[in-house]
Scaffold this active site. Structure first.
Site, PDB file in Angstrom:
ATOM      1  N   ASP A  55       1.427   3.937   4.382  1.00 26.02           N
ATOM      2  CA  ASP A  55       0.274   4.632   3.812  1.00 26.02           C
ATOM      3  C   ASP A  55      -0.751   4.987   4.891  1.00 26.02           C
ATOM      4  O   ASP A  55      -1.288   6.090   4.903  1.00 26.02           O
ATOM      5  CB  ASP A  55      -0.383   3.807   2.689  1.00 26.02           C
ATOM      6  CG  ASP A  55      -0.679   2.373   3.097  1.00 26.02           C
ATOM      7  OD1 ASP A  55      -0.154   1.922   4.132  1.00 26.02           O
ATOM      8  OD2 ASP A  55      -1.426   1.687   2.378  1.00 26.02           O
TER       9      ASP A  55
ATOM     10  N   LYS B 215      -5.704   7.268  11.171  1.00 31.10           N
ATOM     11  CA  LYS B 215      -7.110   7.055  11.534  1.00 31.10           C
ATOM     12  C   LYS B 215      -7.156   6.793  13.047  1.00 31.10           C
ATOM     13  O   LYS B 215      -7.260   5.655  13.503  1.00 31.10           O
ATOM     14  CB  LYS B 215      -7.618   5.829  10.765  1.00 31.10           C
ATOM     15  CG  LYS B 215      -9.096   5.807  10.495  1.00 31.10           C
ATOM     16  CD  LYS B 215      -9.519   4.451   9.975  1.00 31.10           C
ATOM     17  CE  LYS B 215      -9.588   4.350   8.490  1.00 31.10           C
ATOM     18  NZ  LYS B 215     -10.123   3.035   8.055  1.00 31.10           N
TER      19      LYS B 215
ATOM     20  N   ASP C 181      -3.824   2.441  11.337  1.00 34.49           N
ATOM     21  CA  ASP C 181      -5.204   2.142  11.707  1.00 34.49           C
ATOM     22  C   ASP C 181      -5.191   1.657  13.164  1.00 34.49           C
ATOM     23  O   ASP C 181      -5.072   2.460  14.092  1.00 34.49           O
ATOM     24  CB  ASP C 181      -5.704   1.086  10.712  1.00 34.49           C
ATOM     25  CG  ASP C 181      -7.207   0.900  10.706  1.00 34.49           C
ATOM     26  OD1 ASP C 181      -7.873   1.386  11.613  1.00 34.49           O
ATOM     27  OD2 ASP C 181      -7.715   0.234   9.801  1.00 34.49           O
TER      28      ASP C 181
ATOM     29  N   GLY D 283       0.781  -1.236   0.000  1.00 33.06           N
ATOM     30  CA  GLY D 283       0.000   0.000   0.000  1.00 33.06           C
ATOM     31  C   GLY D 283       0.809   1.281   0.000  1.00 33.06           C
ATOM     32  O   GLY D 283       0.352   2.311  -0.498  1.00 33.06           O
TER      33      GLY D 283
ATOM     34  N   PHE E 259     -13.636   3.330   5.644  1.00 31.93           N
ATOM     35  CA  PHE E 259     -12.730   2.473   4.875  1.00 31.93           C
ATOM     36  C   PHE E 259     -12.347   3.193   3.589  1.00 31.93           C
ATOM     37  O   PHE E 259     -13.203   3.528   2.784  1.00 31.93           O
ATOM     38  CB  PHE E 259     -13.391   1.130   4.567  1.00 31.93           C
ATOM     39  CG  PHE E 259     -12.447   0.196   3.874  1.00 31.93           C
ATOM     40  CD1 PHE E 259     -11.445  -0.439   4.583  1.00 31.93           C
ATOM     41  CD2 PHE E 259     -12.543  -0.020   2.510  1.00 31.93           C
ATOM     42  CE1 PHE E 259     -10.547  -1.286   3.950  1.00 31.93           C
ATOM     43  CE2 PHE E 259     -11.642  -0.868   1.862  1.00 31.93           C
ATOM     44  CZ  PHE E 259     -10.651  -1.496   2.585  1.00 31.93           C
TER      45      PHE E 259
HETATM   46  C1  PRP Z   1      -2.589  -1.767   5.602  1.00 29.32           C
HETATM   47  C2  PRP Z   1      -1.582  -0.631   5.739  1.00 29.32           C
HETATM   48  C3  PRP Z   1      -0.887  -0.956   7.022  1.00 29.32           C
HETATM   49  C4  PRP Z   1      -1.940  -1.658   7.836  1.00 29.32           C
HETATM   50  C5  PRP Z   1      -2.489  -0.711   8.844  1.00 29.32           C
HETATM   51  O1  PRP Z   1      -1.947  -2.825   4.978  1.00 29.32           O
HETATM   52  O2  PRP Z   1      -0.695  -0.581   4.661  1.00 29.32           O
HETATM   53  O3  PRP Z   1       0.221  -1.796   6.829  1.00 29.32           O
HETATM   54  O4  PRP Z   1      -2.982  -2.084   6.938  1.00 29.32           O
HETATM   55  O5  PRP Z   1      -3.431  -1.354   9.659  1.00 29.32           O
HETATM   56  P1  PRP Z   1      -3.214  -1.556  11.232  1.00 29.32           P
HETATM   57  O6  PRP Z   1      -2.714  -0.251  11.796  1.00 29.32           O
HETATM   58  O7  PRP Z   1      -4.604  -1.879  11.683  1.00 29.32           O
HETATM   59  O8  PRP Z   1      -2.258  -2.683  11.443  1.00 29.32           O
HETATM   60  P2  PRP Z   1      -2.712  -4.071   4.355  1.00 29.32           P
HETATM   61  O9  PRP Z   1      -2.700  -5.201   5.350  1.00 29.32           O
HETATM   62  O10 PRP Z   1      -4.043  -3.633   3.835  1.00 29.32           O
HETATM   63  O11 PRP Z   1      -1.739  -4.507   3.153  1.00 29.32           O
HETATM   64  P3  PRP Z   1      -1.337  -3.723   1.805  1.00 29.32           P
HETATM   65  O12 PRP Z   1      -0.402  -2.614   2.206  1.00 29.32           O
HETATM   66  O13 PRP Z   1      -0.660  -4.745   0.954  1.00 29.32           O
HETATM   67  O14 PRP Z   1      -2.621  -3.197   1.191  1.00 29.32           O
END
Ligand code: PRP
Length: 189
Positions: free
Chosen positions: A107, A138, A110, A51, A159
């Site tokens: 990116d 967020k 969360d 991401g 989302f």
């Molecule tokens: C997303 C983002 C973070 C994570 C944040 O990755 O890039 O790594 O989620 O969420 P958290 O704070 O709740 O842990 P994702 O798992 O969607 O993978 P991607 O980057 O390949 O889309």
């Protein structure tokens, strides 16, 4: 991607939260700050696939000092739009970071599960410093407190997709950050 397919992707978006122009201005501002803070230091930008790719690509060009890149790929065992807290490394760093200044480029922050795990993993390799640059914060969803050194935008608990963020691996190539229409989820479930 055809013009039609691109239009269809954008049509799935209910609301644009951060425009491409707002992203570009913020990335420039962050790059200037990072360059000033790390001038003369051995800086490695560590990005987490997939991401963060568009953010990294723009941020590195806005950061006009010598720097290196490295990548981690992690899996959060999440299903749908939630991460569960169980994280594992799918791809580790290619080069040692001991004694170097690491800036993690992400990116979105969360729950904090992913970055908490990543920070522990990086600190165990004894870098000189580890700091965080995150485009989207967020805070309403935070479970584990994480200190943010460089923050792009605070966003509400919705989302989001685009500028690297996906839903079922799609929408990463939208140039803005937006919220999907609810019927898009219904279509796929
Ligand atoms: C997303 C983002 C973070 C994570 C944040 O990755 O890039 O790594 O989620 O969420 P958290 O704070 O709740 O842990 P994702 O798992 O969607 O993978 P991607 O980057 O390949 O889309």
């Amino acid at each position: 991607m055809t013009v039609l397919a691109r239009a269809q992707q954008a049509d799935d978006v209910a609301e644009v939260l951060v425009t491409a122009e707002e992203i570009a201005a913020k990335v420039h501002e962050l790059g200037v700050r990072i360059a000033a803070d790390y001038q003369g230091k051995d800086l490695v930008l560590v990005s987490i696939l997939k991401g963060a790719l568009p953010f990294l690509a723009d941020l590195m060009r806005a950061t006009q000092i010598p720097l290196a890149l490295d990548f981690l790929e992690v899996s959060s065992y999440g299903a749908g739009t939630e991460s569960t807290g169980a994280v594992r490394i799918l791809k580790d760093l290619a080069h040692p970071i001991e004694g170097r200044h690491v800036l993690v480029v992400e990116d979105i922050l969360d729950t904090g599960h992913t970055l908490s795990y990543v920070f522990d993993h990086l600190r165990a390799q004894r870098p000189e410093s580890v700091r965080l640059c995150v485009l989207l914060d967020k805070p309403a969803r935070r479970v584990i407190p994480i200190e943010i050194d460089y923050r792009g935008f605070e966003i509400p608990d919705k989302f989001v997709v685009g500028y690297g963020l996906d839903y079922a691996e799609r929408y990463r190539n939208l140039p803005f950050v937006g919220v999907l229409k609810p019927e898009v989820y219904a279509r796929r479930s």
